[in-house]
Write an enzyme that holds these catalytic residues in place. Structure first.
Site, short mmCIF file in Angstrom:
data_model
loop_
_atom_site.label_atom_id
_atom_site.label_comp_id
_atom_site.label_asym_id
_atom_site.label_seq_id
_atom_site.Cartn_x
_atom_site.Cartn_y
_atom_site.Cartn_z
N HIS A 42 48.07 40.22 32.53
CA HIS A 42 48.31 39.45 31.32
C HIS A 42 47.07 39.45 30.44
CE1 HIS A 42 51.90 38.14 33.32
NE2 HIS A 42 51.24 37.46 34.24
N GLU B 237 47.38 31.84 34.75
CA GLU B 237 48.39 31.16 35.55
C GLU B 237 47.87 30.91 36.96
OE1 GLU B 237 51.76 33.79 35.72
OE2 GLU B 237 50.58 35.44 36.50
N ARG C 10 53.16 45.75 32.16
CA ARG C 10 53.45 46.38 33.45
C ARG C 10 52.66 47.67 33.61
NH1 ARG C 10 59.17 46.04 31.95
NH2 ARG C 10 59.95 43.98 32.50
#
Length: 322
Positions: free
Chosen positions: A103, A120, A198
């Site tokens: 990310h 996160e 990805r």
């Protein structure tokens, strides 16, 4: 709104090629399909949850933000960049391996307009024996080496694999290469973002029968090759009614605690509090009421709630703004 109370939202469910039906064990009514994500508390263009209890029932979190602002969310309770609720709370059911991904941070110049970066953390709620995750690059891997490994279809040689158990906690700052593996059930606390790049997806087809898109250049751009500050830990507690810090970032603080009996707590005016019930059951009591709670449920406690009490026998994750 007359008096603050703990808000419970109706989850937004997301079908994913790697998902399953395990979230049903929490009493959730899933739509058909391979449900990989339950967005439990969210205020994002790709999924905004609605309150399902009390006076605010039927209102989306975005509407509550617009009507009640810092009164409920706290003086810090908004993203400085987007103005939205700053966090997104999910439960993830991984029946298959997720893509190897990374990310961006808030400052990446190719972020979509109005989108945040994504720092996160994961708390492993359950894991099948031998379940693994990918967590970071192997020592010394730089951009050139990783790009070569991708081009030669040997990216797995450059990645760290870790076997996980229930209770493990992983902090995943932006720039950390990572992937959940098959056989884990996870609570995820993150910035309010849906930005994922990805690197590798096992040559898998998506739900539409087409190969899933990869984002090699963006991924190589945002990876923190010298280390992102990622950390992981076992989270055994010494006893009840104390908090163990799992993540302490610029975007959220998350702690784990055990309730056995009664535990008196307090909100403060600058931040809401989110409680995820990791296991067990009990109640949340406050000046004007009481709610039964059970594993898998998530609650948003307004900043102006004040004194409240957790009762019962349960493990709780608490998240708030730094």
């Amino acid at each position: 709104m007359t008096k603050p109370y703990p808000l419970k939202c109706k989850p937004e469910f997301k079908e994913r090629v790697w998902g399953g039906r395990a979230l049903e064990q929490f009493g959730l009514e899933l739509p058909e399909g391979h449900i990989g994500e339950g967005w439990m508390i969210g205020d994002h263009p790709n999924g905004t949850t609605q309150v399902e209890n009390g006076e605010l029932a039927g209102l989306g979190l975005d509407q509550i933000r617009e009507q009640y602002g810092s009164e409920l969310f706290g003086s810090k309770g908004f993203s400085k960049k987007t103005g939205r609720f700053p966090l997104l709370i999910k439960l993830l059911d991984c029946q298959d391996d997720l893509s190897v991904q990374v990310h961006p941070n808030d400052h990446y110049d190719r972020l979509p307009q109005g989108e945040l970066g994504k720092t996160e953390m994961w708390y492993i709620l359950d894991a099948k024996p031998g379940a693994k995750i990918i967590y970071g690059l192997k020592d010394g891997v730089d951009r050139e080496q990783l790009a070569a490994a991708i081009a030669e279809n040997r990216i797995m040689d450059a990645l760290n694999e870790i076997t996980v158990q229930a209770g493990d906690s992983f902090y995943i700052p932006a720039g950390t290469v990572h992937a959940l593996g098959a056989g884990v059930l996870v609570a995820e606390i993150q910035q309010n973002s849906d930005s994922t790049y990805r690197l590798y997806d096992y040559d898998r087809l998506g739900l539409d029968g087409q190969p899933r898109e990869l984002h090699i250049e963006d991924s190589l751009n945002v990876i923190a090759y010298e280390g992102s500050g990622a950390t992981y830990m076992k989270t055994d507690l010494d006893g009840p009614a104390t908090w163990l810090t799992l993540a302490n970032s610029d975007f959220f603080i998350t702690e784990k605690g055990r309730v056995e009996g009664e535990w008196k707590l307090q909100t403060v005016p600058d931040s809401f509090v989110i409680h995820i019930i990791a296991d067990g059951e009990g109640t949340i009591r406050w000046a004007d009421g009481e709610l039964p709670v059970r594993s898998g449920e998530c609650f948003l406690l307004p900043a102006n709630l004040g004194s409240y009490e957790l009762t019962g026998s349960m493990t709780v994750l608490r998240s708030y703004l730094p």
